[in-house]
Design an enzyme around this catalytic site. Structure first.
Site, PDB file in Angstrom:
ATOM      1  N   TYR A 251       0.841  -1.209   0.000  1.00  0.00           N
ATOM      2  CA  TYR A 251       0.000   0.000   0.000  1.00  0.00           C
ATOM      3  C   TYR A 251       0.872   1.254   0.000  1.00  0.00           C
ATOM      4  O   TYR A 251       0.688   2.161  -0.821  1.00  0.00           O
ATOM      5  CB  TYR A 251      -0.908  -0.051   1.237  1.00  0.00           C
ATOM      6  CG  TYR A 251      -1.731   1.194   1.469  1.00  0.00           C
ATOM      7  CD1 TYR A 251      -2.854   1.456   0.701  1.00  0.00           C
ATOM      8  CD2 TYR A 251      -1.388   2.103   2.465  1.00  0.00           C
ATOM      9  CE1 TYR A 251      -3.614   2.598   0.923  1.00  0.00           C
ATOM     10  CE2 TYR A 251      -2.137   3.233   2.703  1.00  0.00           C
ATOM     11  CZ  TYR A 251      -3.253   3.479   1.927  1.00  0.00           C
ATOM     12  OH  TYR A 251      -4.000   4.619   2.150  1.00  0.00           O
TER      13      TYR A 251
ATOM     14  N   ILE B 232      -6.940  -3.565  22.947  1.00  0.00           N
ATOM     15  CA  ILE B 232      -5.807  -2.679  22.688  1.00  0.00           C
ATOM     16  C   ILE B 232      -4.620  -3.563  22.293  1.00  0.00           C
ATOM     17  O   ILE B 232      -4.275  -4.508  23.010  1.00  0.00           O
ATOM     18  CB  ILE B 232      -5.498  -1.831  23.936  1.00  0.00           C
ATOM     19  CG1 ILE B 232      -6.657  -0.849  24.127  1.00  0.00           C
ATOM     20  CG2 ILE B 232      -4.156  -1.126  23.808  1.00  0.00           C
ATOM     21  CD1 ILE B 232      -6.539   0.092  25.272  1.00  0.00           C
TER      22      ILE B 232
END
Ligand code: NAD
Ligand code: UD2
Length: 307
Positions: free
Chosen positions: A143, A203
């Site tokens: 990407y 998290i």
């Protein structure tokens, strides 16, 4: 009043850009393959051509007669670029070249400007914070490599073919209409959705990693300003605040604003996760005379209100 093509206009950022363009009295049309975008993100009456931005013929026909193009269509996910390397490359780099190429002959008056989305992913693991636009680019993902490729081809578009371009390296964008259910979504929309539904959040790692979060409505002002004043030399700009926010802090603020208890679990750190990502907005502010000034709490409130 001008006529614009917005590629990827049915997506998260594209839909906010179109809202702004319509409010400014402009005429807008969209090219989108609806892979992640939705028609419902746009008001009725905006013409949408469903097609692939890497399909040169589809781009040529969509761009014919416009005064400029905002190019946002991309597979906007680092994970997808790992899973489907060649396929995302077609959309992310070949698609951009198709847009630059078509912009050469879009209008009988001459080449039309292209304002396009790049990404902080071009910096990869460069540790020199805050990142200025002159910092070394060392992408770690397909990407990021393709976004850097877009910037290189923008120089060709400008220097060889006379197509004015402006590229924006978005840092972590958030706001209403960022799909909270997509596994590829940003941390804010994932946390906001889960906290609002009373679900636990995960998290990754210790949560002390920091990001530079920008509110989508701040961002789109730069895109329209760049279109209003096309420049030569294929400039690129960071779009960032320069302010760090940790993932832990984000979770706490979201819980506080939504009035819900915070059910937080820690999972393993994400492989390859960058510890610190902060941009230097000086060039952006100098060029456009405005900063990304929506306070995080205000942007998060608007994001929660949309859910
Ligand atoms: P999004 O997925 O909501 O929007 C992308 C749009 O492009 C969608 O409507 C999708 O259907 C369309 N699209 C994808 N592939 C296509 C193809 N081959 N042909 C035509 N349309 C196609 O994502 P977003 O967050 O709105 O991203 C917009 C742009 O900003 C992208 O170029 C992305 O890489 C860039 N960007 C986003 C962020 C972020 O934090 N959201 C950060 C850096 C860069
Ligand atoms: C962002 C962009 C990516 C690329 C990159 C450039 C998004 C969605 N992704 O990746 O396209 O431009 O920046 O460096 O904007 N996290 C959790 N729990 C969760 C989800 C995320 O702890 O449920 C953490 C994650 O491990 C990371 C942080 O939150 O440390 C931000 O993650 P992200 O996916 O929103 O964005 P990032 O910076 O990895």
């Amino acid at each position: 009043m001008a006529r614009y093509l917005v590629t990827g206009g049915c997506g998260f950022i594209g839909s906010h850009l179109i809202e702004r363009l319509l409010a400014g009295g402009h005429e807008v049309r969209v090219l989108d393959d609806l892979s992640t975008g939705k028609r419902e993100n746009l008001p009725d009456g905006v013409p949408v051509t469903v097609g692939d931005v890497a399909d040169a013929e589809a781009v040529r026909s969509a761009i014919a007669g416009v005064d400029g193009c905002f190019h946002l269509a991309a597979v906007a996910s680092v994970d997808r670029s790992r899973e489907a390397w060649l396929e995302t490359h077609h959309a992310n780099l070949s698609g951009t070249i198709a847009v630059f190429d078509a912009a050469r002959r879009a209008n009988p008056a001459g080449p039309v400007p292209v304002v396009y989305a790049s990404s902080a992913a071009v910096y990869g693991d460069n540790p020199n914070m805050p990142l200025t636009e002159d910092a070394a680019t060392r992408p770690l993902s397909a990407y990021g490599a393709d976004k850097l490729g877009c910037e290189l081809h923008a120089r060709v578009a400008d220097g060889v073919h006379g197509v004015p371009t402006a590229g924006f390296r978005f840092f972590n964008v958030y706001g209403p209409r960022q799909d909270p259910k997509s596994p590829y979504s940003g941390v804010i929309s994932i946390f906001a959705g889960r906290i609002a539904r009373g679900e636990p959040i995960t998290i990754n790692g210790d949560g002390e990693q920091v990001r530079d979060f920008i509110f989508v409505k701040d961002l789109v002002r730069y895109l329209t300003a760049a279109m209003d004043r096309p420049q030569s030399g294929a400039p690129v700009y960071n779009v960032c605040t320069g302010r760090p926010t940790s993932v832990n802090r984000l979770a706490e603020v979201l819980a506080e604003l939504s009035g819900r208890p915070l059910d937080r679990r820690h999972g393993p750190a994400r492989p390859g996760d960058i510890r610190v990502s902060i941009g230097d907005p000086s060039r952006l502010v100098a060029a456009f005379g405005m900063s990304c000034d929506t306070p995080l709490e205000d942007g998060l409130r608007q994001t929660l209100a949309w859910l």
